[in-house]
Design a protein around this motif. Structure first.
Motif, PDB file in Angstrom:
ATOM      1  N   UNK A   7       0.599  -0.363  -0.185  1.00 20.72           N
ATOM      2  CA  UNK A   7      -0.178  -0.449  -0.387  1.00 20.72           C
ATOM      3  C   UNK A   7       0.839   1.188  -0.092  1.00 20.72           C
ATOM      4  N   UNK A  15      -5.926   4.683  11.774  1.00 24.63           N
ATOM      5  CA  UNK A  15      -6.915   4.592  10.354  1.00 24.63           C
ATOM      6  C   UNK A  15      -5.913   2.881  10.171  1.00 24.63           C
ATOM      7  N   UNK A  16      -6.549   2.326   9.624  1.00 20.03           N
ATOM      8  CA  UNK A  16      -6.348   0.478   9.790  1.00 20.03           C
ATOM      9  C   UNK A  16      -5.281   0.535   7.781  1.00 20.03           C
ATOM     10  N   UNK A  17      -4.381  -0.837   8.128  1.00 19.04           N
ATOM     11  CA  UNK A  17      -2.919  -0.896   6.396  1.00 19.04           C
ATOM     12  C   UNK A  17      -3.240  -1.896   6.233  1.00 19.04           C
ATOM     13  N   UNK A  18      -4.016  -2.018   5.459  1.00 13.34           N
ATOM     14  CA  UNK A  18      -3.846  -3.684   5.045  1.00 13.34           C
ATOM     15  C   UNK A  18      -2.465  -3.923   3.289  1.00 13.34           C
ATOM     16  N   UNK A  19      -1.808  -4.863   3.629  1.00 14.14           N
ATOM     17  CA  UNK A  19      -1.116  -4.305   2.207  1.00 14.14           C
ATOM     18  C   UNK A  19      -1.249  -5.280   1.277  1.00 14.14           C
TER      19      UNK A  19
ATOM     20  N   UNK B 130     -15.437   0.541   6.001  1.00 15.21           N
ATOM     21  CA  UNK B 130     -15.215  -0.972   7.252  1.00 15.21           C
ATOM     22  C   UNK B 130     -15.980  -1.586   7.644  1.00 15.21           C
ATOM     23  N   UNK B 171      -9.501  -9.462   2.100  1.00 13.34           N
ATOM     24  CA  UNK B 171      -8.431  -8.913   1.542  1.00 13.34           C
ATOM     25  C   UNK B 171      -8.770  -7.694   0.571  1.00 13.34           C
ATOM     26  N   UNK B 174      -9.876  -4.518   1.771  1.00 12.79           N
ATOM     27  CA  UNK B 174      -8.549  -3.875   2.216  1.00 12.79           C
ATOM     28  C   UNK B 174      -8.222  -2.978   1.161  1.00 12.79           C
ATOM     29  N   UNK B 177      -9.862   0.210  -0.133  1.00  8.13           N
ATOM     30  CA  UNK B 177     -10.257   1.169   1.411  1.00  8.13           C
ATOM     31  C   UNK B 177      -8.816   1.867   1.310  1.00  8.13           C
ATOM     32  N   UNK B 178      -7.824   1.050   0.766  1.00  3.17           N
ATOM     33  CA  UNK B 178      -5.907   1.697  -0.168  1.00  3.17           C
ATOM     34  C   UNK B 178      -6.342   1.886  -1.251  1.00  3.17           C
ATOM     35  N   UNK B 181      -8.364   5.422   0.216  1.00  3.97           N
ATOM     36  CA  UNK B 181      -7.416   6.767   1.485  1.00  3.97           C
ATOM     37  C   UNK B 181      -5.843   6.947   0.148  1.00  3.97           C
ATOM     38  N   UNK B 189      -7.590  11.630   7.669  1.00  7.16           N
ATOM     39  CA  UNK B 189      -8.780  11.371   7.093  1.00  7.16           C
ATOM     40  C   UNK B 189     -10.274  11.372   7.068  1.00  7.16           C
ATOM     41  N   UNK B 190     -10.610  11.747   8.501  1.00  7.05           N
ATOM     42  CA  UNK B 190     -11.907  12.444   8.429  1.00  7.05           C
ATOM     43  C   UNK B 190     -12.518  14.427   8.919  1.00  7.05           C
TER      44      UNK B 190
END
Lengths: 154, 205
Positions: A7, A15-19, B130, B171, B174, B177-178, B181, B189-190
């Motif tokens: 990422x 904040x969450x990070x997911x590879x 989320x 996955x 996720x 979401x990236x 972002x 982010x808010x």
């Protein structure tokens, strides 16, 4: 190879990070359907259902060889179609991955041929395959074959 | 637009009638973390997603969830197809049988009917993604719970397949979401809602 491996966003508080997944060499497509993914790196089993402890139930209770052949062809269609399903989601988030894209196109061609062969030999699974089959009976055809939820056991 | 293909995504061939198992599995049709809720959730959220590719992913996963709903319904159907009146009385399917005979109706394992209150479409990309990450984990837990108590290999094979899909979808959400972002300001982010405060989002604030 897809070089976009991680990422690009910096990790921040709250904040969450997911590879991002790297391309990994797919399973053979039959194993992929049994396990539920073409990617070994995403196959994370539950201890009560380990890798390899279930099989694809393609058996028919029929002694009729034509029904068995139909079942085999249908299984092949399901195997190739599932690989396409899983690759679709991968490409949605990795649209520039050339490994994924070339495999996707190869499998789409294979699927088109399998659907046409099935329509030719048995009945159309999709409306478009109503015109790729031979259709020598001039029947509507969409109502032929068992309903999918009957499991080929009738 | 959708078109139908006359097959299941994963084959379901159950030989043995088992109303008790049907009563447990039906939760993944109409229960709080079931496949009907999943498909409705993703297909509802996609319209207002600010990143086009994320809307596309929601369409594709939402569509796959409809396939999963069909797999679950086929399992419930095959488990109760040859139900005898005696089994209807004693084998754990009695209350359902009174209301629906062996018809397929969306409810949770404990009998609560399917309701849209179990899903959310919040009009905020971060919040919705989320929600979806959580939804995939909740569904995985249900499949874990089912795999712990069900022994019939004809039933376990599709359940194992469906469980694996939850992890793949997690996955992908996720990664979505990236992607979202990336288009936002990582300092906060808010600061605004990327779906509602469109001008600020487009200016990359």
């Amino acid at each position: 190879m897809d070089t976009n491996t991680c990422c690009p966003c910096p990790e921040t508080l709250a904040m969450t990070s997911i590879p991002k997944q790297n391309w990994c060499e797919p399973y053979d497509y039959r194993t992929a359907l049994t396990e539920g993914t073409i990617f070994p790196c995403l196959n994370l089993p539950f201890f009560k259902a380990e890798i390899g402890d279930s099989t694809l139930n393609t058996a028919t209770i029929s002694a009729n060889p034509e029904e068995n052949e139909r079942e085999q062809m249908l299984t092949e269609i399901s195997i190739i179609s599932f690989a396409i399903n899983d690759l679709t989601l991968y490409l949605d988030t990795h649209p520039n991955c050339q490994n994924g894209l070339s495999l996707f196109k190869e499998l789409l061609k294979k699927r088109l041929k399998l659907l046409a062969d099935f329509a030719d030999k048995f009945y159309p699974l999709t409306q478009i395959s109503m015109i790729v089959g031979e259709n020598d009976t001039n029947c509507y055809g969409w109502d032929e074959g068992p309903a999918p939820w009957e499991g080929g056991l009738i | 637009m959708w078109s139908y293909e006359k097959r299941l995504q994963f084959p379901v061939k159950i030989k043995n009638t088992c109303p008790k198992t049907a009563q447990l599995i039906i939760s993944q049709y109409g229960g709080p973390d079931g496949e009907l809720a999943a498909s409705m959730r993703y297909l509802a959220q996609r319209y207002t997603m600010p990143i086009k590719q994320v809307g596309g992913l929601l369409t594709d996963i939402g569509t796959e969830e409809i396939n999963h709903m069909e797999i679950i319904c086929s399992m419930v159907y095959q488990l109760t197809k040859h139900l005898t009146p005696e089994q209807a009385k004693t084998a754990g399917f009695d209350a359902y049988y009174i209301d629906h005979t062996t018809g397929i109706w969306p409810q949770a394992a404990a009998g609560i009917p399917f309701t849209a209150l179990e899903i959310q479409s919040k009009g905020d990309a971060i919040t919705d993604l989320f929600e979806n990450l959580a939804a995939e984990q909740k569904a995985r837990t249900v499949y874990d719970n089912l795999l712990r108590v069900i022994d019939d290999p004809d039933v376990r094979a599709p359940l194992k397949f469906l469980r694996a899909r939850e992890i793949v979808h997690f996955q992908r959400f996720g990664e979505a979401l990236e992607m979202t972002k990336e288009k936002m300001n990582a300092k906060n982010f808010y600061y605004f809602n990327s779906e509602f405060d469109k001008g600020m989002f487009e200016r990359g604030m």
